[in-house]
Design an enzyme around this catalytic site. Structure first.
Site, mmCIF file in Angstrom:
data_model
loop_
_atom_site.group_PDB
_atom_site.id
_atom_site.type_symbol
_atom_site.label_atom_id
_atom_site.label_comp_id
_atom_site.label_asym_id
_atom_site.label_seq_id
_atom_site.Cartn_x
_atom_site.Cartn_y
_atom_site.Cartn_z
ATOM 1 N N LYS A 28 0.836 -1.199 0.000
ATOM 2 C CA LYS A 28 0.000 0.000 0.000
ATOM 3 C C LYS A 28 0.872 1.250 0.000
ATOM 4 O O LYS A 28 1.915 1.293 0.658
ATOM 5 C CB LYS A 28 -0.914 -0.040 1.233
ATOM 6 C CG LYS A 28 -1.960 1.073 1.307
ATOM 7 C CD LYS A 28 -2.834 0.864 2.539
ATOM 8 C CE LYS A 28 -3.838 1.999 2.737
ATOM 9 N NZ LYS A 28 -4.676 1.763 3.939
ATOM 10 N N SER A 31 -9.421 2.128 3.451
ATOM 11 C CA SER A 31 -8.531 2.814 2.536
ATOM 12 C C SER A 31 -7.610 1.879 1.757
ATOM 13 O O SER A 31 -6.966 2.308 0.799
ATOM 14 C CB SER A 31 -7.680 3.830 3.306
ATOM 15 O OG SER A 31 -6.853 3.184 4.259
ATOM 16 N N SER A 85 -10.068 -0.334 7.505
ATOM 17 C CA SER A 85 -9.422 -0.157 6.204
ATOM 18 C C SER A 85 -8.725 -1.395 5.664
ATOM 19 O O SER A 85 -8.235 -1.384 4.544
ATOM 20 C CB SER A 85 -8.419 1.001 6.271
ATOM 21 O OG SER A 85 -9.108 2.220 6.375
#
Length: 495
Positions: free
Chosen positions: A99, A179, A203
């Protein structure tokens, strides 16, 4: 490997790779390592296959921001270790996406914002260092909800000014949740073997659920926060995402250094005699609730005892969480920005957004940033009392429920089915199944439970502090029983 072809009559990119002798949709890390061990597969061929698949498929979903130009060199080094018999462990030669709020030296780490798009970090995050030492191939960086979805009151999950909008691979006009949207969507589309996500509250488990993959939010502190763009040191954690629990556990064993996890998970002891508390959350919709009824029936048929529960104190926890995070974000983002080129603190970041139109194309505002700038300091006694109450209530909500019903875990729908992406309207508001474990710092795990029409929904499991290994073992048994994973079809829309 060939570029991804289309299944006859369906237009679905196939993950079968005849040249490799594997199906990327279903192959596991142990199977890949067995092939690399006997010389019938190389990390170079596997990495090249994933790079070609990213090139062929990612234009549909926008999950991968950038690939690492050194990926094939990393793979070649792994191949040499395999030939010498000096393999570093189960992730040696395995392609991993990270990420884009996790520092990677020499490779841009932006949190989705042009504010950090200048010079890359000088050093790796601790977890990336662990991945490299284990021989993993850092394949590239995954898109995310900008600033981990902590910027605007009305935000759209999966959008960043750097990467644009990530789409749900199952139905492209549906949202991937955030996210860790890019990490989850990429794994669903088989663009890497595993990915790293991060979570403050939801997330990892929400995008895992909505994209039909496995996601584990570890207990707070199991994975180092070093080198990760923060929201709150009191809740932030990185965690693994994969298409199965085994690969998830193997990745956690590397990024946490807790190698003993793996033996527990690879030998799941089944569901017979396990007591699972089902927190139904009917507000997530009648179709999700009906799926939970079917799920409970399957678990009972496998010998588990499933009892319905309701977690206490959630209204008060919801009242306290956001104000506490505002104070913590101001403290922690200032400390992080001081280590990077770009805005030096939150005030500078707010000014950057005001002067860069690209930042206002979907997250129109930055009210959360502005509220955080004005929030009480974390040295304020009122803040300290708030965080203490918040932590105590969230832990009691899980501990008391598990003790009262003698539970091995608490289960809940990980979220609703995916909603249509609407930049103007933002994400819909709803229940937050992830909050108790997220605020408590306890582990949670989402495994595929089934579908609402074409849209996957996950079952989230929660347990007590540092019970990650036991939770993953139980999750492997649940995964085996539910057998709910299927690859996406990249439908443009559904009714």
């Amino acid at each position: 490997m060939r570029a991804a072809a289309a299944d006859a009559g369906a237009g679905n990119p196939s993950a079968a790779a005849p040249g490799l002798g594997v199906d990327l949709d279903t192959v596991t890390i142990p199977q890949l390592q067995a092939r690399m061990g006997d010389g019938s597969l190389t990390s170079s061929a596997l990495t090249r296959a994933y790079l070609q698949r990213i090139k062929a498929i990612d234009p549909r979903i926008h999950a991968v921001l950038r690939t690492d130009p050194t990926a094939l060199r990393q793979a070649a080094a792994s191949d040499a270790r395999h030939r010498r018999g000096t393999v570093r462990g189960p992730l040696d030669g395995i392609p991993v996406l990270v990420k884009d709020n996790v520092n990677t030296r020499g490779l841009a780490t932006t949190a989705g914002s042009p504010a950090l798009a200048g010079k890359p970090p000088r050093t790796d995050a601790d977890l990336v260092t662990r991945l490299r030492k284990a021989g993993a191939v850092i394949l590239g960086k995954a898109n995310l909800s900008e600033w981990a979805n902590f910027r605007a009151e009305k935000s759209t999950s999966g959008w960043s000014a750097v990467g644009g909008q990530t789409h749900n691979p199952y139905v492209l006009d549906r949202n991937p949740c955030g996210s860790s949207s890019g990490s989850a969507a990429a794994i669903a589309a088989s663009l890497a073997q595993v990915a790293i996500g991060t979570e403050t509250d939801g997330s990892i488990v929400c995008p895992a659920s909505i994209n039909g993959v496995v996601g584990h939010k570890p207990s707070l502190g199991v994975v180092s926060q070093d080198g990760i763009v923060p929201i709150s040191a009191e809740q932030d954690t990185a965690g693994p995402m994969a298409r199965n629990v085994t690969d998830t556990a193997l990745t956690l064993s590397v990024i946490s250094g807790a190698g003993g996890l793996t033996d527990t998970v690879l030998r799941p002891d089944g569901l017979r005699g396990k007591r699972i508390g089902l927190w139904r959350l009917p507000s997530l919709g009648p179709e999700v609730d009906a799926l939970m009824t079917r799920t409970a029936k399957k678990l009972r048929a496998a010998g588990a005892e499933v009892v319905e529960v309701t977690l206490p104190y959630q209204k008060r926890v919801a009242e306290l969480e956001f104000p506490a995070l505002l104070s913590e974000f101001h403290r922690d983002i200032d400390a992080y920005l001081a280590t990077r080129h770009g805005p030096r603190d939150l005030a500078g970041l707010i000014e950057f957004n005001r002067t860069h139109p690209a930042e206002r194309t979907c997250f129109a505002g930055q009210e959360v940033f502005e509220q955080a700038l004005a929030a009480p300091s974390t040295t304020d006694p009122k803040y300290r009392a708030m965080r203490a109450e918040l932590k105590g209530l969230s832990r009691r909500s899980i501990d008391e429920t598990m003790a009262a019903h003698r539970l091995d875990a608490i289960a809940a729908p990980a979220d609703s089915a995916a909603w249509r992406t609407d930049c103007a309207a933002g994400d819909p508001e709803g229940a937050s199944p992830s909050t108790p474990a997220a605020v408590a710092g306890y582990p949670s795990l989402s495994v595929p439970a089934g579908f609402v029409g074409e849209l996957p929904v996950g079952l989230m499991l929660m347990a007590g502090d540092r019970q990650d290994g036991k939770l993953l073992s139980l999750g492997a048994s649940v995964e085996d029983r539910l057998d709910a994973w299927r690859p996406p079809r990249y439908l443009p829309t559904v009714g």
